[in-house]
Write a protein that holds these residues in place. Sequence first.
Motif, mmCIF file in Angstrom:
data_model
loop_
_atom_site.group_PDB
_atom_site.id
_atom_site.type_symbol
_atom_site.label_atom_id
_atom_site.label_comp_id
_atom_site.label_asym_id
_atom_site.label_seq_id
_atom_site.Cartn_x
_atom_site.Cartn_y
_atom_site.Cartn_z
ATOM 1 N N SER A 109 -3.968 42.563 -4.110
ATOM 2 C CA SER A 109 -3.148 43.696 -4.537
ATOM 3 C C SER A 109 -3.034 43.721 -6.049
ATOM 4 N N ARG A 110 -2.695 44.880 -6.563
ATOM 5 C CA ARG A 110 -2.278 44.986 -7.959
ATOM 6 C C ARG A 110 -0.753 45.047 -8.024
ATOM 7 N N GLU A 111 -0.155 45.621 -7.019
ATOM 8 C CA GLU A 111 1.295 45.596 -6.860
ATOM 9 C C GLU A 111 1.578 45.007 -5.486
ATOM 10 N N ARG A 112 2.221 43.848 -5.466
ATOM 11 C CA ARG A 112 2.453 43.175 -4.184
ATOM 12 C C ARG A 112 3.616 43.854 -3.478
ATOM 13 N N ARG A 113 3.278 44.764 -2.578
ATOM 14 C CA ARG A 113 4.288 45.574 -1.893
ATOM 15 C C ARG A 113 4.005 45.598 -0.406
ATOM 16 N N TYR A 167 10.700 47.192 -8.653
ATOM 17 C CA TYR A 167 10.078 45.935 -9.080
ATOM 18 C C TYR A 167 11.150 44.848 -9.163
ATOM 19 N N ALA A 205 5.478 39.846 -9.596
ATOM 20 C CA ALA A 205 4.501 40.688 -8.885
ATOM 21 C C ALA A 205 5.023 41.236 -7.566
ATOM 22 N N TYR A 251 6.945 43.933 -5.502
ATOM 23 C CA TYR A 251 7.452 45.298 -5.518
ATOM 24 C C TYR A 251 8.089 45.565 -4.158
ATOM 25 N N ASN A 303 -5.257 48.399 -3.392
ATOM 26 C CA ASN A 303 -4.122 49.319 -3.263
ATOM 27 C C ASN A 303 -3.938 49.893 -1.865
#
Length: 802
Positions: free
Chosen positions: A65-69, A171, A175, A177, A286
């Motif tokens: 991921s680029r945003e860990r969500r 956020y 890392a 989200y 993503n």
Amino acid sequence: MSIGRLLKYLSLLLLFMVVSAAGLLAAAYVYVAGDLPRVDTLSDYRPPIITRVYSDDGAVIAEYSRERRILVPVERLPQQLVNAFVAAEDSQFFRHQGIDFISIVRAAIRNLQAGGIVQGGSTITQQVAKSMLLTPERKFSRKFKEAILAWRMEQRLSKEGILYLYLNQIYLGHAAYGVQAAAENYFNKDVQELTLAECAMLAGLPQAPSRFSPYRNFSGAKERQRYVLNRMADEGFISADEARAAFAEELTIHPRVNRHIAGAAYFTEQVRRYLEQNYGEDLLYNGGLEVHTSMNLGMQQAAQAAVRDNLRDHDKRRGYRGPLRVLAPAEVDDFLLRQQESLDSAAPEADTLHEAVLTGSDERRLRLRLGARSGTIERSEARWAGTIEVVAADRPAAGNANGGRTRLPLGSVVQVRITKVNADGSLSLALEQEPLAQGALIALDPRNGLVRAMVGGYDFGTSQFNRTIQARRLPGSAIKPLIYAAALDRGYTPATLILDNPVIYREVSASGEETEWRPKNYDDKFIGQTSFREALALSRNVVTIKILEDIGLGYALNYARKLGIEAPLPRDLTLALGSAAMTPMELTSAYSVFASGGVRTSPSYIVRIKDRDGRVLESIDPGDFPMGLGAGQRLLGQSPERVISPTTAYLVTNLLESAVQDGTGQRAKVLNRPVAGKTGTTNELKDAWFIGYVPQLVAASWVGYDQERSLGRYETGARAAAPAWISFMQEAVRDLPPAHFPVPDSIEFRPIDPRTGLLTTEDAEHLRFEAFAPGSAPTRYSMDEKDLKAQDFFRLDLEDLY
């Protein structure tokens, strides 16, 4: 001027100012509103979310991921978590229409008093508008847009819908989200399992996630937790007693989630490459793919440990190369101080590797320092390094790679393994060194082709080259079962007799120069008449060359292709000695045909891929596509295909059982269950192999140097590669019941005299029950030594041998 007239003028002025302000606001609204993003887009909230990779039992083994969500529906959010965020960030959330004017005024006063921005007046709705629809710039125009969008959001979305966006988008540091990712990061929990104290700590993070990180600043995080709990009590969400109890609760902040399971890196990197190649970076990082793999986590970690331990053992047999470096006396204290600072976050654990400094010795042990701790190495446990002589710091160091003594100056930095942490805090240590050779291990289920473990080298951190699928190496004698299988289908039987004797091949080049090739066996000996079974079990080179020449190169090459070998193959008799470079995956897949009873199944390490909406994109199971393949859907792998008969497959397996029981693979007998296997050793001992299987699992172990050179004297497949295979299989089959290889109904067992290959009576002195394909068993009985006859196309007079 009378007071009445003055009041009249003031009233008119005030009215003019109000009208003007209203007009300006209206003009500004008209000017700004036309360019604002559409709030309707929020109803289809599809933020970047993580791609997760799972093992065969559902454990997460990697994330990309680029945003860990991780999206969490509102109904799964615990009420006390919602209350904590509302109390801390926007206590009027359930009462305002997107803008809280009282909070704005209060924040403005605080900021004026502080001479800068110390408090914001944004509501939760405004924060969502800012993070999802606007840029983060700090301008009045942006705040004005934010207010308009917040009001519009309140008209179109429910409060629960806004909370869903907010708690999944925000956020929260490191890392993470959204609240689910943060709950996993800090507490290693699902969001529904959070306690009140944990909810309050998460709710304290939005103001400054880095500054109040529980990892970096636990005391600061506790102060923010206190603030949130007090706000919850003030708003009536909890009582004062509940607030005090939650603040007093002892919290365990877990290490940050390791999104790549130890020992699984080679496997998961192969998955990552596949996803990137087939779906692109954007969807990989993503798109929230759900990737189910064939990896058995226990087997994978056992395979990694087996490869590492085996390479270390091999390296120790090659001798000790000496210290990593030698510190001057003035450098030792500084080195140890820096080392201790790096160790402060975690106490040393047994079976971990470190660097240590040699500080002294006596007749029994070496004394070392590891940070602030002292440790010892028993000389008796370091015999592999020869006789260790500890000398003054100004003396040169010397290893014992060529035998003799090892000289270690005081201040030598050496690699050690902690074997025990003693009660007094001191350490028991073992001398180690990083191996120079590399290894690989691949294991798959022959019944379906699923790859259960894949280790491509000693350490993924230092070399990402995956030798199981990227390295083409010479298989040596490990190629022989493929040739023997082809020979069985050409009329040979396990009892066929062949002469193991010297042969010479002469060839004339295009220039007219004549060359000779005199193939020899590994032991440089010839044993004369030998059976087909014994020749494979003992890996006789010359016999294999004769068999290959007899059945024909073209036939053998086609047979290898049928078994799944795709590598370029030489069109000469050196093929019998393994002169065709191929990957461990390729050769293991060919062996799996024998283990599966003659059925070839393409290896597969991905079982199923789903998109973020649960739609199956790829699967090995046709049942996942009940309506047929739609757009973007694909059936993985190939349908199982029978490529050789069950009879031939069983006969090869039976022959390879002899290689384990009586031949070059005898080390594998320690499994104490039916095992078939074959060693492989190339010329000059540059490659060592062991490939073997039980009915439920086939595995291959390879050892060699990336820049090809000899592994060392006696470093054959049995010595250099088999130990890793054995160590892995002992763990891998621990929970698998011992099973015999299935015997096809067509197989015929006959008592034969192994000296003649002919039938004998069941009370004969020399007897072996041999397996035969239907109609291939001998019909004559062995009567005396006159019946000795080798089926050899190099016709020799047997009287020359007997």
